[in-house]
Write an enzyme that holds these catalytic residues in place. Structure first.
Site, PDB file in Angstrom:
ATOM      1  N   ARG A  93       0.831  -1.205   0.000  1.00 16.00           N
ATOM      2  CA  ARG A  93       0.000   0.000   0.000  1.00 16.00           C
ATOM      3  C   ARG A  93       0.865   1.255   0.000  1.00 16.00           C
ATOM      4  O   ARG A  93       0.553   2.241  -0.680  1.00 16.00           O
ATOM      5  CB  ARG A  93      -0.916   0.009   1.223  1.00 16.00           C
ATOM      6  CG  ARG A  93      -1.678   1.334   1.352  1.00 16.00           C
ATOM      7  CD  ARG A  93      -2.622   1.307   2.519  1.00 16.00           C
ATOM      8  NE  ARG A  93      -3.341   2.560   2.666  1.00 16.00           N
ATOM      9  CZ  ARG A  93      -4.354   2.720   3.508  1.00 16.00           C
ATOM     10  NH1 ARG A  93      -4.768   1.702   4.242  1.00 16.00           N
ATOM     11  NH2 ARG A  93      -4.960   3.878   3.615  1.00 16.00           N
ATOM     12  N   ASN A 147     -10.368  -4.109  -1.447  1.00 12.78           N
ATOM     13  CA  ASN A 147     -10.365  -3.015  -2.422  1.00 12.78           C
ATOM     14  C   ASN A 147      -9.450  -3.313  -3.605  1.00 12.78           C
ATOM     15  O   ASN A 147      -8.536  -4.116  -3.482  1.00 12.78           O
ATOM     16  CB  ASN A 147      -9.886  -1.732  -1.742  1.00 12.78           C
ATOM     17  CG  ASN A 147     -11.028  -1.025  -1.050  1.00 12.78           C
ATOM     18  OD1 ASN A 147     -12.120  -0.926  -1.591  1.00 12.78           O
ATOM     19  ND2 ASN A 147     -10.767  -0.530   0.165  1.00 12.78           N
ATOM     20  N   CYS A 169     -18.842  -1.814   0.851  1.00 13.23           N
ATOM     21  CA  CYS A 169     -18.026  -0.703   1.333  1.00 13.23           C
ATOM     22  C   CYS A 169     -18.759  -0.080   2.512  1.00 13.23           C
ATOM     23  O   CYS A 169     -19.988  -0.021   2.525  1.00 13.23           O
ATOM     24  CB  CYS A 169     -17.859   0.325   0.215  1.00 13.23           C
ATOM     25  SG  CYS A 169     -16.977   1.812   0.715  1.00 13.23           S
ATOM     26  N   HIS A 199     -16.617   4.207  -4.134  1.00 13.75           N
ATOM     27  CA  HIS A 199     -15.831   5.414  -3.863  1.00 13.75           C
ATOM     28  C   HIS A 199     -16.101   6.507  -4.911  1.00 13.75           C
ATOM     29  O   HIS A 199     -15.291   7.403  -5.112  1.00 13.75           O
ATOM     30  CB  HIS A 199     -14.322   5.098  -3.757  1.00 13.75           C
ATOM     31  CG  HIS A 199     -14.022   4.206  -2.583  1.00 13.75           C
ATOM     32  ND1 HIS A 199     -12.759   3.765  -2.295  1.00 13.75           N
ATOM     33  CD2 HIS A 199     -14.825   3.701  -1.622  1.00 13.75           C
ATOM     34  CE1 HIS A 199     -12.798   2.995  -1.208  1.00 13.75           C
ATOM     35  NE2 HIS A 199     -14.041   2.940  -0.783  1.00 13.75           N
ATOM     36  N   TYR A 253     -14.785  10.545  -1.104  1.00  7.48           N
ATOM     37  CA  TYR A 253     -13.754  10.378  -2.146  1.00  7.48           C
ATOM     38  C   TYR A 253     -13.883  11.372  -3.298  1.00  7.48           C
ATOM     39  O   TYR A 253     -12.954  11.534  -4.085  1.00  7.48           O
ATOM     40  CB  TYR A 253     -13.775   8.946  -2.697  1.00  7.48           C
ATOM     41  CG  TYR A 253     -13.111   7.933  -1.779  1.00  7.48           C
ATOM     42  CD1 TYR A 253     -11.824   7.475  -2.038  1.00  7.48           C
ATOM     43  CD2 TYR A 253     -13.759   7.450  -0.642  1.00  7.48           C
ATOM     44  CE1 TYR A 253     -11.214   6.548  -1.208  1.00  7.48           C
ATOM     45  CE2 TYR A 253     -13.153   6.530   0.199  1.00  7.48           C
ATOM     46  CZ  TYR A 253     -11.882   6.083  -0.085  1.00  7.48           C
ATOM     47  OH  TYR A 253     -11.266   5.173   0.740  1.00  7.48           O
TER      48      TYR A 253
END
Ligand code: NAD
Ligand code: G6P
Ligand code: MN
Ligand code: MN
Length: 433
Positions: A93, A147, A169, A199, A253
């Protein structure tokens, strides 16, 4: 009674999920919960398993916790499979976020350039899991939290024969909680009709006791500068004029797209000192795992709220319970479009308010999205489809076009640089390339 399997059981989010199953044990009696992880996650899995056992014991329910590195052993005859893994862990990440920033692009690990690579790492693993499911638990529902949850759902629904797959989500659930607070009303009186992509979802209408109050909510958001933000995203306010003009509730987002320059400059500012969301999360996680080892701890600790996944267990466990009990209530999930959003392909995955039945979600018709939402939603969907194509072909040129069409990239020149760096950095997790 039900057998549930959670893949990525070593996640620091697992106590949240356990709490969800405990709270709803009366309506969703879970007989066995199997936590699955891999060798690298073994230590975390052990700590989580012991905490889960203490939580269940304290609650006094007969839910048995199993923990294994053998996924196939776990999947046998499962009723529900939840997935919450991260291929390459938080180190990966950190690369997903840092490499785009090093080229002056937003480091977004779900829908940005980094998110594309999280998808490329995840899709082959999900396909393997579904092969096992086909053999070992063909009637299970797979509830995917991994994700990019929308993009992963897009891949599964269009390139496997597994239909019982739902992306979830916590963000839409959190938006409904936030809107209820704005209205100072019990959540059960409020319904937000949502549609878009993961998102990238918009609140298109809000009902309070059956009456549309969307304009009141937007006006309160505008005048009280309430933004329905989440812990993982910088809280830049929306201007009243933008909210009124949009005439829909944006999700947290949307800042990455509609306040791109400001978000980027804040992120670059942090990046100069070595800070990314990944580095913050690593610190939170270290602290959490220390707490999880305390033998007196038998609850989800408060500090978990520092993560962005608030309400994860409510979203996931409500979904499972509504399928198990054929509740036919309305929840926001990632599922096959089937015409719900008129301007997106029939077979694509969309995130929409859906009726949750024992046969799965039935998406509610929305029609066309407002003009301000339509373009960016279609652009993101095109990027998702191109990323899926690249994941399957392993071709550089396919990955290149996907990268350049990402709404947060939009540059052939920078797209190539960021693509080349990410390909190299993630090489060992990208068998197709
Ligand atoms: P994490 O890095 O702690 O990973 C969780 C676990 O996955 C680790 O214990 C790791 O060992 C394990 N893992 C890695 N590869 C695996 C594999 N092939 N099979 C089984 N387990 C494997 O990650 P995290 O921060 O706890 O997040 C977990 C996942 O949940 C991520 O994919 C994240 O994006 C997702 N998430 C989704 C939402 C949502 O709204 N859908 C919200 C929060 C987190
Ligand atoms: C929100 C999103 C998730 C995302 C998470 C990140 O909950 O809905 O999809 O993974 O935030 O939170 P974190 O604490 O990992 O930065
Ligand atoms: Mn999410
Ligand atoms: Mn900061």
């Amino acid at each position: 009674t039900y057998k549930i399997v959670t893949i990525g059981g070593g996640s620091s989010y697992t106590p949240e999920l356990i709490e969800g199953f405990i709270k709803r044990y009366a309506e969703l009696p879970v007989r066995e919960l199997w936590l699955v992880d891999i060798e690298e996650g073994k230590e975390k899995l052990n700590i989580i398993t012991k905490l889960a056992e203490r939580m269940v014991k304290k609650a006094g329910i007969p839910m048995k916790i199993y923990s294994t590195l053998n996924r196939r052993e776990a999947l046998k005859d499962a009723d529900f499979v939840t997935t919450q893994f991260r291929v390459g862990g938080l180190h990966a990440r950190s690369l997903d976020e840092s490499i785009p920033l090093s080229h002056g692009l937003i480091g977004q690990e779900t829908n940005g350039a980094g998110g594309m690579f999280k998808a490329l790492r995840t899709i082959p693993v999900i396909f393997d899991i579904l092969k096992d499911c086909k053999e070992l638990c063909p009637n299970a529902f797979v509830v995917n939290f991994t994700n990019p949850a929308g993009l992963v759902t897009e891949a599964v629904l269009n390139h496997t024969s597994w239909e019982r797959f739902i992306g979830v989500c916590n963000l839409p659930y959190g938006m409904e909680v936030g809107v209820s607070k704005i209205l100072e009303a019990e959540k059960s009186r409020v319904r937000v009709h949502m549609a878009g992509l993961n998102h990238m979802v918009f609140g298109l209408d809000v009902f309070l006791d059956g009456v549309s109050v969307k304009r009141d909510v937007l006006e309160k958001m505008a005048t009280e500068s309430e933004s329905l933000n989440m812990k993982n995203i910088m809280d830049l306010p929306w201007s009243p004029e933008f909210l009124r003009g949009l005439d829909a509730i944006p999700c947290a987002y949307h800042r990455y797209y509609f306040q791109k320059d400001q978000m980027l400059s804040h992120m670059l500012e942090d990046f100069k000192t070595g800070e990314t969301r990944a580095s913050q999360v690593m610190a939170v996680e270290e602290d959490l795992f220390k707490k999880y080892q305390d033998e007196d701890l038998a609850d989800k600790p408060k500090e978990l709220e520092l993560r962005g996944g608030a309400f994860y267990s409510d979203a996931a466990v409500n979904l499972i319970s509504s399928i198990a009990n054929d509740k036919r209530d309305i929840q926001v999930v990632n599922t096959r479009n089937k015409g719900a959003i008129a301007s997106l392909p029939f077979d694509s995955a969309v995130e929409v308010s859906s009726i949750i039945t024992k046969d799965g979600p039935v998406p509610l018709a929305t029609g066309l999205l407002p003009a301000a939402a339509e373009g960016i939603v279609q652009q993101l969907k095109s990027f998702e489809r191109l990323t899926v194509k690249a994941a399957l072909s392993g071709k550089y040129e396919d990955a290149y076009v996907a990268m350049v069409t990402n709404p947060l990239v939009q540059s052939e020149h920078l797209g190539r640089k960021v693509l080349d760096d990410l390909l190299l950095a993630h090489e060992k997790h990208l068998p197709a390339f």
